[in-house]
Design an enzyme around this catalytic site. Sequence first.
Site, mmCIF file in Angstrom:
data_model
loop_
_atom_site.group_PDB
_atom_site.id
_atom_site.type_symbol
_atom_site.label_atom_id
_atom_site.label_comp_id
_atom_site.label_asym_id
_atom_site.label_seq_id
_atom_site.Cartn_x
_atom_site.Cartn_y
_atom_site.Cartn_z
ATOM 1 N N SER A 1 -9.664 -1.272 7.251
ATOM 2 C CA SER A 1 -9.168 -0.936 5.910
ATOM 3 C C SER A 1 -8.479 -2.063 5.155
ATOM 4 C CB SER A 1 -8.213 0.255 5.982
ATOM 5 O OG SER A 1 -8.954 1.448 6.029
ATOM 6 N N SER B 1 -9.579 1.379 3.113
ATOM 7 C CA SER B 1 -8.758 2.172 2.229
ATOM 8 C C SER B 1 -7.696 1.396 1.455
ATOM 9 C CB SER B 1 -8.053 3.259 3.032
ATOM 10 O OG SER B 1 -7.215 2.669 4.017
ATOM 11 N N LYS C 1 0.859 -1.178 0.000
ATOM 12 C CA LYS C 1 0.000 0.000 0.000
ATOM 13 C C LYS C 1 0.900 1.234 0.000
ATOM 14 C CE LYS C 1 -3.908 1.775 2.777
ATOM 15 N NZ LYS C 1 -4.742 1.456 3.958
#
Lengths: 482, 96
Positions: free
Chosen positions: A177, A153, A78
């Site tokens: 997330s 996310s 990420k």
Amino acid sequence: MDITNISAYEMHEKFLNEEVTAVELVNAHLENMEKLKELNAFITINKEEALERAKILDEKLASGAEMGVLAGIPISLKDNISTKGIRTTCGSKMLENYIPPFNATVVELIEAEDGIILGKTNLDEFAIGSSTESSYFGATKNPVDNNLIAGGSSGGSTVAVKSRQMPLSLGTDTGGSVRQPASYCNVVGIKPTYGAISRFGVVSMANTMDQVGVVGRNVRDTSLLLKTLMKKDTRDGTSYKKSEEVLKNLDVNKNYDFKGIKVGVLKTIGDYKLDEIVARDFEKAVEMVKSLGGQVEEISMDSLKYAPACYHVLSTAEVSSNLARFDGLRYGYRSEKYETTEELFRNSRQEALGKEVKRRILFGTYVLLNENKKEYYEKALKVRRLIADEYSEMLSKYDVLMTPTTPTIPFELGTNSDNTEIQYNSDIFTVGVNLAGICAISVPFDKEEAAPVGIQFIANKFEEDKLIKAGLAFEGGNVDEL
Amino acid sequence: MISKEDIKKVADLSMINLSEQDIKCMEEKLVESIQRVEILGQANTDGVEPLLQVHEPIEEFRKDLVEVDYILDREEVLVNTKEQQYGYFKLLNIMD
């Protein structure tokens, strides 16, 4: 044979047996990344360096040297995880051109085990959000249905794994997330215990809840990467030595079931608003656990109704503090309109932070104001203890707790990301786990289903072994299934 | 209830400039957010201690010594700033 079509374990084995080279593995995934560009899973692709590294690994293998447990496996991160020499944007205009001069500890651990970092995945700006639509680099699309959100996310990470652009990926999970987008994309996502994985080099959002999480297409693959990362790190004061022991003796090649396992199943009917399909699949999932020998009992958790509000107050308060560092002076976006230092800070932040990020900073600052602190921030800290205590009580009676990961299936892109009610509702089963600092896994109910539904198992602090056993049992012990 | 004045105040404290239009957009959402967290008032927290860190206490503190391996060179520290001079961060036109 399409080598992106097999598990990470098999990629590693085939590499060791010289059936496939690391360069071939990287190239095959690069090809998928090129083909599936429109899903927008990646912000940066680390092509040249990954190929260079793969070449070195091929030579290392040929020389007869001992190889690491991740040898040959391409892995994405990420884009809020710092990578030395590779830009790390956090999905924000603020860090559009920021290139960290150091690596996060998790990057060092992956490289020490011969894993190959191949890309940086898309996310909601600064990991704030749950749909991967607020990224400065555009929304990520769900490979299950391109009209749907990926969740967030860590949406870029779960999309990359689902669409075989990557066998394994790291995300971060502050309130769900990793688990929520894993559920929405029909892949496996684990949020480890707070302190199980070092946060050094991971850009903080809400630092008392942030944890690096792992995404894979099956539980066995996911546990492989998790085990590599569960290490004490002196550079993170909240990292714990205990984490090193948790998965040491776990055999992921065994067939597990739920015999003798006490499972507390959250009573959902009447207490929570679930999509019909989620309610139906959850009921079937509970039946499956029973048929695999689980001792199932229904539980209620009174404090859970406060969890989204508690999370919203505490996470925004921490966001307001953590994002104060972005001022345009030492790194990041710098406004050209300024005459004083303060104007530089104000204009840079105004011009480079997104709408949702600003809103959360403002809300967090509001709940921390002297006149409001007692009513909101301190109250939420007390409620946090009520929630943590209730989980603790439940987990003293049961080995694992079971809930749907999310109450709903993914909505259509561009329709609801601004709707706070939907955002609140979507986090109800995940945020409590972060508030309490315990661990959880999301496993797809049916990997082929058009409407993705994830089942969440929750375990106590440093009991990731229980999660993995439950996950493996739930997958039916079929480790070859992708 | 959160007012326009409150928003201006917190925006000022957070060092974020907002236009009148921004404030208007923010107001509705922030009011809604406050309403959503009011539920916390219903929780009985008499005698409950605040929970700041989930692991109590912190496992260990390391000695407060500089770890030489982790020091960045001056050049590396400055690599992401827009302007630099003589090994320092530099701002143009600043007289304050």
